[in-house]
Design a protein around this motif. Structure first.
Motif, short mmCIF file in Angstrom:
data_model
loop_
_atom_site.label_atom_id
_atom_site.label_comp_id
_atom_site.label_asym_id
_atom_site.label_seq_id
_atom_site.Cartn_x
_atom_site.Cartn_y
_atom_site.Cartn_z
N GLN A 183 109.45 34.71 38.12
CA GLN A 183 108.42 34.44 37.11
C GLN A 183 108.49 35.47 35.98
N GLY A 184 108.54 34.98 34.76
CA GLY A 184 108.57 35.85 33.60
C GLY A 184 109.94 36.37 33.22
N MET A 185 110.96 36.05 34.01
CA MET A 185 112.31 36.53 33.71
C MET A 185 112.93 35.68 32.61
N ALA A 186 113.57 36.33 31.66
CA ALA A 186 114.32 35.61 30.63
C ALA A 186 115.69 35.22 31.19
N SER A 187 116.29 34.21 30.62
CA SER A 187 117.65 33.86 31.00
C SER A 187 118.57 35.05 30.76
N PRO A 188 119.54 35.29 31.67
CA PRO A 188 120.50 36.36 31.43
C PRO A 188 121.23 36.22 30.09
N LEU A 189 121.25 35.01 29.55
CA LEU A 189 121.96 34.77 28.29
C LEU A 189 121.08 35.03 27.07
N ALA A 190 119.82 35.46 27.30
CA ALA A 190 118.94 35.75 26.19
C ALA A 190 119.35 37.03 25.46
N ASP A 191 120.18 37.85 26.10
CA ASP A 191 120.66 39.09 25.50
C ASP A 191 121.46 38.80 24.24
N ALA A 192 121.26 39.60 23.20
CA ALA A 192 121.94 39.37 21.91
C ALA A 192 123.44 39.53 22.00
N ARG A 193 123.94 40.17 23.07
CA ARG A 193 125.38 40.37 23.20
C ARG A 193 126.16 39.05 23.24
N TRP A 194 125.48 37.95 23.59
CA TRP A 194 126.17 36.67 23.77
C TRP A 194 126.21 35.83 22.50
N GLY A 195 125.62 36.31 21.43
CA GLY A 195 125.76 35.63 20.15
C GLY A 195 124.84 34.43 20.00
N GLU A 196 125.18 33.60 19.02
CA GLU A 196 124.35 32.43 18.67
C GLU A 196 124.78 31.23 19.50
N HIS A 197 124.42 31.26 20.77
CA HIS A 197 124.81 30.19 21.70
C HIS A 197 123.71 29.14 21.79
N ALA A 198 123.89 28.18 22.71
CA ALA A 198 122.97 27.03 22.77
C ALA A 198 122.05 27.06 23.98
N VAL A 199 121.92 28.21 24.66
CA VAL A 199 121.08 28.32 25.85
C VAL A 199 119.76 28.99 25.49
N ALA A 200 118.66 28.37 25.91
CA ALA A 200 117.32 28.88 25.60
C ALA A 200 117.05 30.20 26.30
N ALA A 201 116.10 30.96 25.76
CA ALA A 201 115.79 32.28 26.30
C ALA A 201 115.00 32.20 27.60
N ASP A 202 114.23 31.14 27.80
CA ASP A 202 113.39 31.04 28.99
C ASP A 202 114.20 30.60 30.21
N LEU A 203 113.92 31.22 31.34
CA LEU A 203 114.50 30.81 32.61
C LEU A 203 113.47 29.96 33.34
N LEU A 204 113.83 28.72 33.65
CA LEU A 204 112.90 27.80 34.32
C LEU A 204 113.12 27.82 35.82
N THR A 205 112.08 27.49 36.58
CA THR A 205 112.21 27.31 38.03
C THR A 205 111.62 25.96 38.42
N ASP A 206 112.12 25.43 39.53
CA ASP A 206 111.68 24.14 40.05
C ASP A 206 111.57 24.27 41.56
N VAL A 207 110.36 24.14 42.10
CA VAL A 207 110.15 24.34 43.54
C VAL A 207 109.96 23.02 44.29
N THR A 208 110.05 21.90 43.60
CA THR A 208 109.76 20.60 44.23
C THR A 208 111.01 19.78 44.54
N THR A 209 112.12 20.06 43.87
CA THR A 209 113.33 19.25 44.05
C THR A 209 114.08 19.67 45.30
N ALA A 210 114.49 18.70 46.11
CA ALA A 210 115.26 18.99 47.32
C ALA A 210 116.60 19.60 46.99
N ALA A 211 117.09 20.45 47.89
CA ALA A 211 118.38 21.11 47.67
C ALA A 211 119.51 20.11 47.51
#
Length: 372
Positions: A183-211
């Motif tokens: 909870q509250g963690m940003a995506s590892p790719l939110a760091d500026a070192r990775w440039g202008e990429h297409a991955v959002a800064a927020d890291l989402l979680t899903d606890v309802t979907t089966a493995a």
């Protein structure tokens, strides 16, 4: 594995040990061997963090009670028939596929346009993967977290200029305990070192979907399979984060990861750049340099042949999957994968033991000198 009260009350409820099973392609059998090596060496993980092919092995581990039954399932007739049933997509003719790959290779910029993942893919994937039924494993099974990427655009937007827009959100399908830790963690790719990429800064979680459903999402690599649908959302596979060391460190006190080989510059790197806006080998080099408690060296994994190969059928203008000629040959491939992973896992544990002994010796020497 359900943590003890003592574990849950230390380090904010972190797991004791997380084993990362990321990538692997069709060599997912190596992860069963690695896991068994950790168990034999007293380093069994209580959490498996998986993406792409690794999610297949991780799901099997959490659904069967021992290594023998897991190996048998992965090499089963049912699994063999499933992969034999893969067929090329209706629009995946050879000329069109090679033309699109060439365009990606020559394109400049990072994900300059919104990719048409809904139509530009090679193979159709069955709705259900052949997993063991739930309830077969014991109470000491590890927990599992699986990585996928939620699409933040619709099919009608494909082909439009991206103009800096974020197109994907890294998503971790996991139990509530892991979700609370993230909870509250940003995506590892939110760091500026990775440039202008297409991955959002927020890291989402899903606890309802089966493995089992999360694993099907995670193996859906771009340009191989179409983005699976889950409710109203669509997803790409775990390729969005094949090296989730930052996520693993957030979840556990100790982590077990691989030292991986690089990506090829002809197809893989252009695909990463055109869809995610990332340099896969840049991310790999960074991840290989991060600290880990056990590092399993799989940098020569390409010496283990994949059981499933792409075949260029020029006469039919198609790209097909070529499987081993019979089930017995398939078993041979899967056994070789397990043996490779097991041996590399034992080597990693031996290095950890040797490093621990060296550190203890140095500490003892310093202590004796101080006393003198």
């Amino acid at each position: 594995m359900t943590g003890t009260n003592e574990q849950e009350n230390t380090d904010g409820g972190k797991y004791g040990r997380c084993m990362v099973m990321a990538g692997g392609g069709f060599r997912f059998g190596i992860y069963l061997g690695m896991h068994e090596a950790m168990v034999r060496c007293g380093q069994a993980p209580d959490l498996l963090l998986a993406s792409c092919g690794g999610s297949l092995a991780a799901t099997v581990i959490t659904r069967l009670p021992d290594d023998r039954s897991r190996r048998d399932w992965l090499a089963s007739e049912q699994m063999y028939r499933f992969w034999c049933a893969l067929r090329s997509a209706p629009r995946a003719n050879l000329a069109r596929t090679l033309w699109h790959a060439a365009r990606r290779s020559l394109a400049r910029g990072n994900a300059a346009v919104i990719p048409d993942l809904f139509n530009d893919y090679l193979f159709e994937l069955a709705p259900q993967l052949p997993f063991p039924p739930a309830g077969c494993a014991g109470d000491d099974r590890p927990d599992i977290a699986i990585i996928g990427g939620k699409l933040l655009f619709a099919e009608h937007e494909a082909g439009q200029p991206r103009r800096g827009r974020k197109l994907f959100a890294e998503t971790v399908f996991c139990p509530p305990r892991a979700a609370a830790l993230l909870q509250g963690m940003a995506s590892p790719l939110a760091d500026a070192r990775w440039g202008e990429h297409a991955v959002a800064a927020d890291l989402l979680t899903d606890v309802t979907t089966a493995a089992t459903d999360a694993a099907r999402i995670s193996i859906a690599d771009m340009f191989y399979f179409p983005p699976p649908r889950l409710g109203d959302a669509r997803y790409i596979g775990g390729v969005i984060d094949l090296f989730p060391l930052e996520v693993a460190r957030r979840l556990a006190r100790e982590i077990i990861v691989e030292f991986k080989e690089g990506f090829d510059q002809t197809f893989a790197i252009p695909a990463w750049r055109s869809v995610l806006g990332l340099d896969g080998n840049h991310r790999l080099r960074y991840a290989n340099g991060l600290p880990a408690d056990i590092r399993i060296d799989t940098s020569d994994v390409s010496t283990i042949r994949e059981p499933m190969k792409q075949k260029l059928d020029w006469r039919r203008n198609r790209i097909e999957i070529r499987m081993p000629p019979d089930h017995a040959a398939f078993i041979g491939h899967m056994d070789a994968q397990w043996q490779y992973g097991y041996e590399r896992g034992l080597e990693a544990c031996a290095r950890k033991t040797a490093q621990g002994a060296t550190a203890a010796m140095r500490h003892s020497t310093r202590h004796n000198r101080a006393r003198a």
